[in-house]
Design a protein around this motif. Structure first.
Motif, PDB file in Angstrom:
ATOM      1  N   ALA A  91       0.826  -1.211   0.000  1.00  0.00           N
ATOM      2  CA  ALA A  91       0.000   0.000   0.000  1.00  0.00           C
ATOM      3  C   ALA A  91       0.862   1.263   0.000  1.00  0.00           C
ATOM      4  O   ALA A  91       0.441   2.303  -0.521  1.00  0.00           O
ATOM      5  N   MET A  92       2.043   1.178   0.576  1.00  0.00           N
ATOM      6  CA  MET A  92       2.928   2.342   0.585  1.00  0.00           C
ATOM      7  C   MET A  92       3.463   2.649  -0.815  1.00  0.00           C
ATOM      8  O   MET A  92       3.840   3.775  -1.107  1.00  0.00           O
ATOM      9  N   LEU A  93       3.480   1.645  -1.687  1.00  0.00           N
ATOM     10  CA  LEU A  93       4.106   1.783  -3.003  1.00  0.00           C
ATOM     11  C   LEU A  93       3.141   1.733  -4.181  1.00  0.00           C
ATOM     12  O   LEU A  93       3.523   2.088  -5.297  1.00  0.00           O
ATOM     13  N   VAL A  94       1.922   1.287  -3.947  1.00  0.00           N
ATOM     14  CA  VAL A  94       0.964   1.101  -5.036  1.00  0.00           C
ATOM     15  C   VAL A  94      -0.276   1.959  -4.770  1.00  0.00           C
ATOM     16  O   VAL A  94      -0.832   1.904  -3.675  1.00  0.00           O
ATOM     17  N   PRO A  95      -0.712   2.728  -5.754  1.00  0.00           N
ATOM     18  CA  PRO A  95      -1.942   3.502  -5.579  1.00  0.00           C
ATOM     19  C   PRO A  95      -3.114   2.582  -5.210  1.00  0.00           C
ATOM     20  O   PRO A  95      -3.231   1.470  -5.720  1.00  0.00           O
ATOM     21  N   HIS A  96      -3.971   3.085  -4.332  1.00  0.00           N
ATOM     22  CA  HIS A  96      -5.071   2.264  -3.832  1.00  0.00           C
ATOM     23  C   HIS A  96      -6.165   3.150  -3.255  1.00  0.00           C
ATOM     24  O   HIS A  96      -5.994   4.356  -3.123  1.00  0.00           O
ATOM     25  N   GLN A  97      -7.263   2.490  -2.898  1.00  0.00           N
ATOM     26  CA  GLN A  97      -8.365   3.136  -2.197  1.00  0.00           C
ATOM     27  C   GLN A  97      -8.790   2.223  -1.071  1.00  0.00           C
ATOM     28  O   GLN A  97      -8.616   0.997  -1.157  1.00  0.00           O
ATOM     29  N   GLY A 103     -12.214  -3.410   2.210  1.00  0.00           N
ATOM     30  CA  GLY A 103     -10.833  -3.168   2.608  1.00  0.00           C
ATOM     31  C   GLY A 103     -10.059  -2.439   1.530  1.00  0.00           C
ATOM     32  O   GLY A 103     -10.621  -1.701   0.735  1.00  0.00           O
ATOM     33  N   ILE A 104      -8.774  -2.713   1.489  1.00  0.00           N
ATOM     34  CA  ILE A 104      -7.902  -2.016   0.545  1.00  0.00           C
ATOM     35  C   ILE A 104      -8.114  -2.558  -0.867  1.00  0.00           C
ATOM     36  O   ILE A 104      -8.201  -3.767  -1.078  1.00  0.00           O
ATOM     37  N   GLN A 105      -8.216  -1.641  -1.815  1.00  0.00           N
ATOM     38  CA  GLN A 105      -8.365  -1.993  -3.224  1.00  0.00           C
ATOM     39  C   GLN A 105      -7.236  -1.317  -3.991  1.00  0.00           C
ATOM     40  O   GLN A 105      -7.239  -0.099  -4.171  1.00  0.00           O
ATOM     41  N   TYR A 106      -6.249  -2.120  -4.411  1.00  0.00           N
ATOM     42  CA  TYR A 106      -5.121  -1.582  -5.164  1.00  0.00           C
ATOM     43  C   TYR A 106      -5.554  -1.269  -6.582  1.00  0.00           C
ATOM     44  O   TYR A 106      -6.416  -1.942  -7.150  1.00  0.00           O
ATOM     45  N   ASN A 107      -4.892  -0.278  -7.184  1.00  0.00           N
ATOM     46  CA  ASN A 107      -5.077  -0.043  -8.605  1.00  0.00           C
ATOM     47  C   ASN A 107      -4.553  -1.287  -9.319  1.00  0.00           C
ATOM     48  O   ASN A 107      -3.383  -1.642  -9.141  1.00  0.00           O
ATOM     49  N   PRO A 108      -5.393  -1.984 -10.089  1.00  0.00           N
ATOM     50  CA  PRO A 108      -4.982  -3.281 -10.659  1.00  0.00           C
ATOM     51  C   PRO A 108      -3.735  -3.227 -11.545  1.00  0.00           C
ATOM     52  O   PRO A 108      -2.874  -4.090 -11.439  1.00  0.00           O
ATOM     53  N   GLU A 109      -3.646  -2.218 -12.417  1.00  0.00           N
ATOM     54  CA  GLU A 109      -2.491  -2.134 -13.302  1.00  0.00           C
ATOM     55  C   GLU A 109      -1.220  -1.826 -12.514  1.00  0.00           C
ATOM     56  O   GLU A 109      -0.164  -2.404 -12.763  1.00  0.00           O
ATOM     57  N   ILE A 113       2.185  -4.226 -12.138  1.00  0.00           N
ATOM     58  CA  ILE A 113       3.540  -3.737 -12.421  1.00  0.00           C
ATOM     59  C   ILE A 113       4.423  -3.898 -11.187  1.00  0.00           C
ATOM     60  O   ILE A 113       5.558  -4.380 -11.278  1.00  0.00           O
ATOM     61  N   PHE A 114       3.921  -3.518 -10.033  1.00  0.00           N
ATOM     62  CA  PHE A 114       4.663  -3.667  -8.780  1.00  0.00           C
ATOM     63  C   PHE A 114       5.042  -5.135  -8.556  1.00  0.00           C
ATOM     64  O   PHE A 114       6.199  -5.448  -8.269  1.00  0.00           O
ATOM     65  N   LEU A 115       4.067  -6.018  -8.692  1.00  0.00           N
ATOM     66  CA  LEU A 115       4.320  -7.439  -8.447  1.00  0.00           C
ATOM     67  C   LEU A 115       5.361  -7.994  -9.406  1.00  0.00           C
ATOM     68  O   LEU A 115       6.296  -8.682  -8.977  1.00  0.00           O
ATOM     69  N   LYS A 136       8.500 -19.150  -2.786  1.00  0.00           N
ATOM     70  CA  LYS A 136       8.346 -17.888  -2.062  1.00  0.00           C
ATOM     71  C   LYS A 136       7.634 -16.855  -2.932  1.00  0.00           C
ATOM     72  O   LYS A 136       6.735 -16.153  -2.473  1.00  0.00           O
ATOM     73  N   LEU A 137       8.027 -16.765  -4.183  1.00  0.00           N
ATOM     74  CA  LEU A 137       7.435 -15.766  -5.062  1.00  0.00           C
ATOM     75  C   LEU A 137       5.999 -16.110  -5.436  1.00  0.00           C
ATOM     76  O   LEU A 137       5.152 -15.219  -5.558  1.00  0.00           O
ATOM     77  N   MET A 138       5.697 -17.375  -5.594  1.00  0.00           N
ATOM     78  CA  MET A 138       4.316 -17.766  -5.867  1.00  0.00           C
ATOM     79  C   MET A 138       3.432 -17.454  -4.661  1.00  0.00           C
ATOM     80  O   MET A 138       2.293 -16.999  -4.817  1.00  0.00           O
ATOM     81  N   SER A 139       3.958 -17.659  -3.461  1.00  0.00           N
ATOM     82  CA  SER A 139       3.206 -17.325  -2.247  1.00  0.00           C
ATOM     83  C   SER A 139       2.967 -15.824  -2.149  1.00  0.00           C
ATOM     84  O   SER A 139       1.873 -15.378  -1.790  1.00  0.00           O
ATOM     85  N   MET A 140       3.986 -15.045  -2.456  1.00  0.00           N
ATOM     86  CA  MET A 140       3.844 -13.595  -2.411  1.00  0.00           C
ATOM     87  C   MET A 140       2.777 -13.143  -3.407  1.00  0.00           C
ATOM     88  O   MET A 140       1.916 -12.319  -3.075  1.00  0.00           O
ATOM     89  N   ALA A 141       2.828 -13.679  -4.613  1.00  0.00           N
ATOM     90  CA  ALA A 141       1.838 -13.320  -5.629  1.00  0.00           C
ATOM     91  C   ALA A 141       0.429 -13.712  -5.177  1.00  0.00           C
ATOM     92  O   ALA A 141      -0.517 -12.930  -5.342  1.00  0.00           O
ATOM     93  N   ASN A 142       0.293 -14.896  -4.603  1.00  0.00           N
ATOM     94  CA  ASN A 142      -1.016 -15.339  -4.124  1.00  0.00           C
ATOM     95  C   ASN A 142      -1.564 -14.410  -3.058  1.00  0.00           C
ATOM     96  O   ASN A 142      -2.756 -14.106  -3.050  1.00  0.00           O
ATOM     97  N   LEU A 143      -0.718 -13.957  -2.145  1.00  0.00           N
ATOM     98  CA  LEU A 143      -1.166 -13.027  -1.107  1.00  0.00           C
ATOM     99  C   LEU A 143      -1.676 -11.715  -1.695  1.00  0.00           C
ATOM    100  O   LEU A 143      -2.538 -11.060  -1.107  1.00  0.00           O
ATOM    101  N   LEU A 144      -1.154 -11.353  -2.847  1.00  0.00           N
ATOM    102  CA  LEU A 144      -1.584 -10.124  -3.511  1.00  0.00           C
ATOM    103  C   LEU A 144      -2.673 -10.379  -4.558  1.00  0.00           C
ATOM    104  O   LEU A 144      -3.052  -9.480  -5.304  1.00  0.00           O
ATOM    105  N   GLY A 145      -3.184 -11.616  -4.602  1.00  0.00           N
ATOM    106  CA  GLY A 145      -4.312 -11.935  -5.460  1.00  0.00           C
ATOM    107  C   GLY A 145      -3.975 -12.411  -6.857  1.00  0.00           C
ATOM    108  O   GLY A 145      -4.826 -12.407  -7.743  1.00  0.00           O
ATOM    109  N   TYR A 146      -2.752 -12.868  -7.076  1.00  0.00           N
ATOM    110  CA  TYR A 146      -2.331 -13.325  -8.401  1.00  0.00           C
ATOM    111  C   TYR A 146      -1.892 -14.781  -8.363  1.00  0.00           C
ATOM    112  O   TYR A 146      -1.281 -15.225  -7.390  1.00  0.00           O
ATOM    113  N   ASP A 147      -2.193 -15.486  -9.434  1.00  0.00           N
ATOM    114  CA  ASP A 147      -1.666 -16.831  -9.648  1.00  0.00           C
ATOM    115  C   ASP A 147      -0.665 -16.731 -10.781  1.00  0.00           C
ATOM    116  O   ASP A 147      -1.025 -16.371 -11.903  1.00  0.00           O
TER     117      ASP A 147
END
Length: 160
Positions: A91-97, A103-109, A113-115, A136-147
């Motif tokens: 959230a500190m690095l990615v635009p969001h609302q 809860g937090i909704q990151y700007n998808p694009e 790019i961040f991920l 580790k990287l697949m887990s990180m991506a999953n936590l941020l909503g990506y497969d």
């Protein structure tokens, strides 16, 4: 606690990351220790009681995290993901609302790019340390909503 970085308004105002560096630098050449660090941030930033902003919406705080991330792009692997530090760092690095119900909704694009930037930077750093990165990287991506497609890691193994 050795894995706690305390940051106050003076640090934010001067973009002073030296306190964070004291905790992080020992891990720079020891990825195994970094990956198990479970780093947390304690943010001390006084605000008026009527200030509705979240910490990630305060420009001085965001700028401090941007500087920290520029110096240590692999830092997300060190964070205490279970306590929400990865989401807060993102959230500190990615635009969001913020939404009251969702809860937090990151700007998808911006999040994508961040991920991908983090995937490339962290994979290279872990590879330079002789450590596997896929899990580790697949887990990180999953936590941020990506497969992530596993073929990405085949590319990273040959290219990184």
């Amino acid at each position: 606690m050795a894995n706690l970085i305390t940051v106050n308004s003076e640090c934010f105002g001067s973009l002073d990351i030296s306190g964070a560096e004291k905790v992080i630098k020992p891990w720079q050449q020891d990825a195994m220790a970094a990956c198990s660090a479970e780093l947390k941030f304690q943010i001390d930033y006084p605000r008026e009681p009527t200030d509705p902003r979240e910490l990630s919406e305060i420009p001085e705080i965001r700028m401090w995290f941007i500087r920290l991330d520029a110096c240590y792009p692999w830092l997300p692997v060190c964070l205490d993901w279970k306590s929400g530090e990865l989401a807060r760092y993102t959230a500190m690095l990615v635009p969001h609302q913020f939404h009251r119900t969702e809860g937090i909704q990151y700007n998808p694009e911006a999040l994508e790019i961040f991920l991908m930037h983090k995937i490339f930077a962290i994979a290279q750093w872990l590879k330079s340390q002789g450590l596997p990165s896929k899990s580790k990287l697949m887990s990180m991506a999953n936590l941020l909503g990506y497969d992530l497609d596993e073929s990405l890691f085949d590319f990273l193994e040959t290219d990184a």
